[in-house]
Scaffold this active site. Sequence first.
Site, PDB file in Angstrom:
ATOM      1  N   ARG A 120     -60.011  16.788 -20.364  1.00 52.80           N
ATOM      2  CA  ARG A 120     -58.957  17.271 -21.267  1.00 52.80           C
ATOM      3  C   ARG A 120     -59.449  17.206 -22.704  1.00 52.80           C
ATOM      4  O   ARG A 120     -59.788  16.129 -23.208  1.00 52.80           O
ATOM      5  CB  ARG A 120     -57.693  16.428 -21.110  1.00 52.80           C
ATOM      6  CG  ARG A 120     -56.451  17.051 -21.704  1.00 52.80           C
ATOM      7  CD  ARG A 120     -55.266  16.136 -21.484  1.00 52.80           C
ATOM      8  NE  ARG A 120     -54.011  16.791 -21.840  1.00 52.80           N
ATOM      9  CZ  ARG A 120     -52.882  16.133 -22.096  1.00 52.80           C
ATOM     10  NH1 ARG A 120     -52.861  14.815 -22.051  1.00 52.80           N
ATOM     11  NH2 ARG A 120     -51.784  16.782 -22.405  1.00 52.80           N
ATOM     12  N   PHE A 122     -56.780  16.872 -31.945  1.00 54.57           N
ATOM     13  CA  PHE A 122     -56.054  15.747 -31.364  1.00 54.57           C
ATOM     14  C   PHE A 122     -57.009  14.733 -30.738  1.00 54.57           C
ATOM     15  O   PHE A 122     -57.261  13.680 -31.303  1.00 54.57           O
ATOM     16  CB  PHE A 122     -55.040  16.252 -30.354  1.00 54.57           C
ATOM     17  CG  PHE A 122     -54.190  15.178 -29.725  1.00 54.57           C
ATOM     18  CD1 PHE A 122     -54.002  13.949 -30.340  1.00 54.57           C
ATOM     19  CD2 PHE A 122     -53.570  15.401 -28.501  1.00 54.57           C
ATOM     20  CE1 PHE A 122     -53.213  12.968 -29.755  1.00 54.57           C
ATOM     21  CE2 PHE A 122     -52.775  14.427 -27.917  1.00 54.57           C
ATOM     22  CZ  PHE A 122     -52.604  13.215 -28.547  1.00 54.57           C
ATOM     23  N   ASN A 133     -52.428   6.629 -20.435  1.00 53.76           N
ATOM     24  CA  ASN A 133     -51.526   6.040 -19.450  1.00 53.76           C
ATOM     25  C   ASN A 133     -50.438   7.030 -19.079  1.00 53.76           C
ATOM     26  O   ASN A 133     -50.356   8.123 -19.639  1.00 53.76           O
ATOM     27  CB  ASN A 133     -50.924   4.725 -19.974  1.00 53.76           C
ATOM     28  CG  ASN A 133     -50.137   4.910 -21.261  1.00 53.76           C
ATOM     29  OD1 ASN A 133     -49.400   5.884 -21.428  1.00 53.76           O
ATOM     30  ND2 ASN A 133     -50.280   3.956 -22.183  1.00 53.76           N
ATOM     31  N   LEU A 156     -48.914   7.418 -31.671  1.00 51.83           N
ATOM     32  CA  LEU A 156     -49.381   6.772 -30.453  1.00 51.83           C
ATOM     33  C   LEU A 156     -49.352   5.247 -30.543  1.00 51.83           C
ATOM     34  O   LEU A 156     -49.553   4.563 -29.528  1.00 51.83           O
ATOM     35  CB  LEU A 156     -50.808   7.232 -30.125  1.00 51.83           C
ATOM     36  CG  LEU A 156     -51.015   8.735 -29.887  1.00 51.83           C
ATOM     37  CD1 LEU A 156     -52.466   9.028 -29.543  1.00 51.83           C
ATOM     38  CD2 LEU A 156     -50.100   9.246 -28.795  1.00 51.83           C
ATOM     39  N   HIS A 166     -50.097   3.292 -26.706  1.00 49.93           N
ATOM     40  CA  HIS A 166     -51.421   3.314 -26.080  1.00 49.93           C
ATOM     41  C   HIS A 166     -52.273   2.215 -26.717  1.00 49.93           C
ATOM     42  O   HIS A 166     -52.252   2.031 -27.929  1.00 49.93           O
ATOM     43  CB  HIS A 166     -52.083   4.678 -26.257  1.00 49.93           C
ATOM     44  CG  HIS A 166     -51.370   5.787 -25.542  1.00 49.93           C
ATOM     45  ND1 HIS A 166     -51.700   6.209 -24.280  1.00 49.93           N
ATOM     46  CD2 HIS A 166     -50.302   6.541 -25.919  1.00 49.93           C
ATOM     47  CE1 HIS A 166     -50.884   7.180 -23.905  1.00 49.93           C
ATOM     48  NE2 HIS A 166     -50.017   7.402 -24.883  1.00 49.93           N
ATOM     49  N   GLN A 205     -60.540  13.471 -23.778  1.00 53.79           N
ATOM     50  CA  GLN A 205     -60.140  12.496 -22.764  1.00 53.79           C
ATOM     51  C   GLN A 205     -61.061  12.564 -21.558  1.00 53.79           C
ATOM     52  O   GLN A 205     -61.484  13.638 -21.124  1.00 53.79           O
ATOM     53  CB  GLN A 205     -58.692  12.746 -22.335  1.00 53.79           C
ATOM     54  CG  GLN A 205     -58.125  11.712 -21.376  1.00 53.79           C
ATOM     55  CD  GLN A 205     -56.635  11.901 -21.149  1.00 53.79           C
ATOM     56  OE1 GLN A 205     -55.949  12.497 -21.971  1.00 53.79           O
ATOM     57  NE2 GLN A 205     -56.122  11.393 -20.039  1.00 53.79           N
ATOM     58  N   PHE A 251     -59.356   7.884 -24.046  1.00 61.31           N
ATOM     59  CA  PHE A 251     -59.543   9.047 -24.914  1.00 61.31           C
ATOM     60  C   PHE A 251     -60.013   8.590 -26.290  1.00 61.31           C
ATOM     61  O   PHE A 251     -59.854   7.418 -26.677  1.00 61.31           O
ATOM     62  CB  PHE A 251     -58.255   9.869 -25.029  1.00 61.31           C
ATOM     63  CG  PHE A 251     -57.085   9.135 -25.621  1.00 61.31           C
ATOM     64  CD1 PHE A 251     -56.820   9.181 -26.988  1.00 61.31           C
ATOM     65  CD2 PHE A 251     -56.226   8.410 -24.808  1.00 61.31           C
ATOM     66  CE1 PHE A 251     -55.730   8.516 -27.527  1.00 61.31           C
ATOM     67  CE2 PHE A 251     -55.137   7.738 -25.340  1.00 61.31           C
ATOM     68  CZ  PHE A 251     -54.884   7.792 -26.700  1.00 61.31           C
TER      69      PHE A 251
END
Length: 646
Positions: A533, A538, A580, A600, A604, A541, A591
């Site tokens: 991903r 951003f 997660n 976040l 995370h 991952q 990531f």
Amino acid sequence: SATSTQQQQQQQQQPGLEFVKSFTAHAGPVHCLAMQDDWCASVGADEIQIYQVQMFDSLEMIQTKPSPNVTFSLATWFPYQPGQAALAVSVRESGSIYLYDATVTHAWLNCVVTRHGSHPVTALCHNAQQNCIISADAAGILELWDCTAGTNSSSGSRTQQTTTTPTTNQDNDNGNGHDDENATTPTIDQQQQSIQVGGSLTTKKHGITYSSKLDTDLYHLVKKKTFATSIAMGYNNNQQTVFAVYGNDHRLRLFDFATAKILVTYDERLATYDKIYDQKPFHLDAMEYGVRAAKERQMHLPEIQPPSRVAFDPSGRYLLVSTLMGIKVIEWRPKPHPNKVMGIIGQEDASQIRFTQICLCPGPPVVDKQLELALASQQKSSRAASSSSANHPNDRGRGTEDAAAVVVPKSDALLVALAYDQRRFYVFSHYNVVTDATAPPDILTRRDVFNEAPNADDYVATGGGGGAGDALDGNGAVASLLRGGNGTTLTAIMRTTVGDIYLQLFAKQTPKTVENFVGHAQTKYYDNIIFHRVLKGFMIQTGDPLGDGTGGESIWGGEFDDEFVSGLRHDRAFTLSMANAGPNTNGSQFFITTVPTPWLDQKHTVFGRVIRGMDLCTLIENRKTDRFDKPLEEISIVTIDIEPGR
């Protein structure tokens, strides 16, 4: 158009849109599409195409430009004479607005409005109630000007300082650019040469209550160093006229037309959503919001800047604005729900689609009377042919009755939207194919039309490989490595197919998370796992042995708890964090952020930073991906080596 009852039943059984006709109107992009009743105009760089919607026909292409070096940009319709509509068309090179007769001669009216000087026009909107135009430029200035046509004898000096009128008709010109007051009444063609618009608004004619722009908020955007990208008019049964201005600073300002004062401002900046994305009515989790925020940042790069559009419903009570959360419906009036978000259209779709321009089609179409009569006549003939009775004693006058009896289907309101980086348009309605028990079984597959030409992304086959990695207890490994280094951190060298990325691991602050990461690295669990991903603006991952974001587990088997540390935040780019599926669901996936992602925090676990190889993270981030955000060219981890921190 009119339709029979049987046709209605068929439409109710199989609702949908009907394709009519397509036009290859311009050699290049369509810069603007302007609608006015039965008329439509598409604006290209070098020409304007005029269409009559009800006849599904292209009437004329206007290619006359005031100068060969200008490029058409925006347009809006306005009525300048009874039965005649004109187009106000801006150009990209200056603030000039050129006027064209769009319904009769399809020619330039030899009139140019120059209120904006050299600043390019960024938005145009016609006020149908007061028959004036609101225009905005790149300097942030809003101009309201009259668009009623008139000759010099009727409009006088009101337009002379704001409108330049080059003349070509020598028979009716006195040589100074204005009509001779003693000249005879001009012909229609001559009147078109002498059209003058662009004058200032007046209290008597337009209902404004101010005498100077200094008494208004029309310079507010200039003070805020921004400019308008979209303007929409709202009417409320002749009670109050308002106009909404969406600014380049992502704030939506609502103006009262009479006072030109700001009534309310809505903050649509990304920083605002960073604080409220998980609250009512949005309820997004951090990763979902991160996906939308990344697309939003990319969309607002200076070289892209697609306009976010706003619109009012016919009552003027509801304001529609496209946002990263979907198309918000705001009741802005004081009663009964002042400035309340009444709903979000396309909220679920907005996770993958960023809607931009919107157009509301609120009710039934305008029915052509001639078409009604023609259909009624056909129905009458059909009944007469099948009837056993040869004559009706009261046939006279039945044509009008039949026309009135023709049943016109009640149309569902439609909202049409375009989207960023998409080659299609999207249609919303009240009809829900999922809940309709009478809909055909294959309605979902038939609903969407994928008729655009495929690109490289469409040919990529998605899928993953690999299996679940072996879990192994890593107890003691971290402590041993810490003793050989600085005692607080470890260094992980993530060797990828594009190069080595060096990671600093915060072993003392997040011991369990680092232990899990080190355990997987030492057992070669991460070897040959792909970056499944990648979201530009951003994060990148990886860590899933299945390669699709659904797999992975901890070294203990299953999941383990979060480790939130106050001093470790997503406050910078190149932060290493655990992926997660909610609180305390950490497994093997992780990531690396490529921008600050403060939303976040506390969701995370931050357990490291990139200390070398940032350029490789950026390289991976910029790789082309398919519609599942998976890189088209596979990038994988070769292995991860762990060393003591220095």
